[in-house]
Write a protein that holds these residues in place. Sequence first.
Motif, PDB file in Angstrom:
ATOM      1  N   GLU A  63       0.847  -1.207   0.000  1.00  0.00           N
ATOM      2  CA  GLU A  63       0.000   0.000   0.000  1.00  0.00           C
ATOM      3  C   GLU A  63       0.882   1.257   0.000  1.00  0.00           C
ATOM      4  O   GLU A  63       0.614   2.213  -0.720  1.00  0.00           O
ATOM      5  CB  GLU A  63      -0.944   0.002   1.201  1.00  0.00           C
ATOM      6  CG  GLU A  63      -1.758   1.270   1.346  1.00  0.00           C
ATOM      7  CD  GLU A  63      -2.556   1.637   0.095  1.00  0.00           C
ATOM      8  OE1 GLU A  63      -2.668   2.849  -0.178  1.00  0.00           O
ATOM      9  OE2 GLU A  63      -3.048   0.741  -0.611  1.00  0.00           O
ATOM     10  N   TYR A  64       1.916   1.250   0.811  1.00  0.00           N
ATOM     11  CA  TYR A  64       2.874   2.363   0.851  1.00  0.00           C
ATOM     12  C   TYR A  64       3.520   2.535  -0.523  1.00  0.00           C
ATOM     13  O   TYR A  64       3.648   3.652  -1.030  1.00  0.00           O
ATOM     14  CB  TYR A  64       3.911   2.069   1.936  1.00  0.00           C
ATOM     15  CG  TYR A  64       5.006   3.095   2.090  1.00  0.00           C
ATOM     16  CD1 TYR A  64       4.741   4.462   2.191  1.00  0.00           C
ATOM     17  CD2 TYR A  64       6.339   2.684   2.175  1.00  0.00           C
ATOM     18  CE1 TYR A  64       5.765   5.376   2.359  1.00  0.00           C
ATOM     19  CE2 TYR A  64       7.360   3.593   2.349  1.00  0.00           C
ATOM     20  CZ  TYR A  64       7.067   4.948   2.435  1.00  0.00           C
ATOM     21  OH  TYR A  64       8.089   5.859   2.602  1.00  0.00           O
TER      22      TYR A  64
ATOM     23  N   ARG B 194       2.274   1.685  -3.430  1.00  0.00           N
ATOM     24  CA  ARG B 194       1.273   2.201  -4.376  1.00  0.00           C
ATOM     25  C   ARG B 194       1.031   3.701  -4.184  1.00  0.00           C
ATOM     26  O   ARG B 194       0.770   4.419  -5.139  1.00  0.00           O
ATOM     27  CB  ARG B 194      -0.050   1.452  -4.234  1.00  0.00           C
ATOM     28  CG  ARG B 194      -0.106   0.147  -4.986  1.00  0.00           C
ATOM     29  CD  ARG B 194      -1.520  -0.418  -5.008  1.00  0.00           C
ATOM     30  NE  ARG B 194      -2.004  -0.801  -3.691  1.00  0.00           N
ATOM     31  CZ  ARG B 194      -1.766  -1.961  -3.095  1.00  0.00           C
ATOM     32  NH1 ARG B 194      -1.055  -2.874  -3.713  1.00  0.00           N
ATOM     33  NH2 ARG B 194      -2.250  -2.224  -1.902  1.00  0.00           N
ATOM     34  N   SER B 195       1.108   4.150  -2.957  1.00  0.00           N
ATOM     35  CA  SER B 195       0.741   5.539  -2.663  1.00  0.00           C
ATOM     36  C   SER B 195       1.918   6.514  -2.629  1.00  0.00           C
ATOM     37  O   SER B 195       1.702   7.721  -2.587  1.00  0.00           O
ATOM     38  CB  SER B 195       0.007   5.602  -1.322  1.00  0.00           C
ATOM     39  OG  SER B 195       0.867   5.218  -0.270  1.00  0.00           O
ATOM     40  N   THR B 196       3.152   6.003  -2.646  1.00  0.00           N
ATOM     41  CA  THR B 196       4.324   6.866  -2.464  1.00  0.00           C
ATOM     42  C   THR B 196       5.374   6.567  -3.536  1.00  0.00           C
ATOM     43  O   THR B 196       5.792   5.418  -3.679  1.00  0.00           O
ATOM     44  CB  THR B 196       4.930   6.638  -1.059  1.00  0.00           C
ATOM     45  OG1 THR B 196       3.875   6.715  -0.095  1.00  0.00           O
ATOM     46  CG2 THR B 196       5.984   7.660  -0.741  1.00  0.00           C
TER      47      THR B 196
END
Length: 178
Positions: free
Chosen positions: A165-166, A168-170
């Motif tokens: 998730e990190y 994908r978002s960063t």
Amino acid sequence: MLAILLIGTVAWFVPFPVRGWSHTAPQKRDSRWRWGLLLEVLAYAAVFAGGVKDLQLSAWRVALSVIFLVLASLLSWTSTRSLGRYLRFEAALDPDHRLVRGGPYRMVRHPIYASMLCLLLGIAFLVATPLFFAIALVLFIAGTEIRVRIEDRLLADRFGGEFREYQRSTPAYIPLVR
């Protein structure tokens, strides 16, 4: 020119020995990161390969150099502070490693690599010919991509969905570039 190079490079470098690298035995490591480091070192060498004595130093080159050297220093200081005792020279995870997402890690997953890119750009704008600037940039990005992939794989194995998730978002090391 020499003063800008010296001050910028030292300001970038100092937080690493001040903070100190972790010397605890890692739980997991991947030694392939050395190939990426080799390409990054070759990139730094390439910026000087065209010679520096015949360069015309325009105000815009000096200004860009100072901006990137300041960014490099800011990122190296804040990154090492955020990582704390998890700062390592090699691609490895401590037994009690945690996923750091604060400080500059909110903007990019690998802010130390972002600082190294800013350092390279700061030096290159000051001393590199256009050809060797381009060569250095290609070598650096290739080496950094190797290191990012290795570290991301280690982190994904350790933290699973939380890291994915990190990821994908960063962005990896260049803000706004995925």
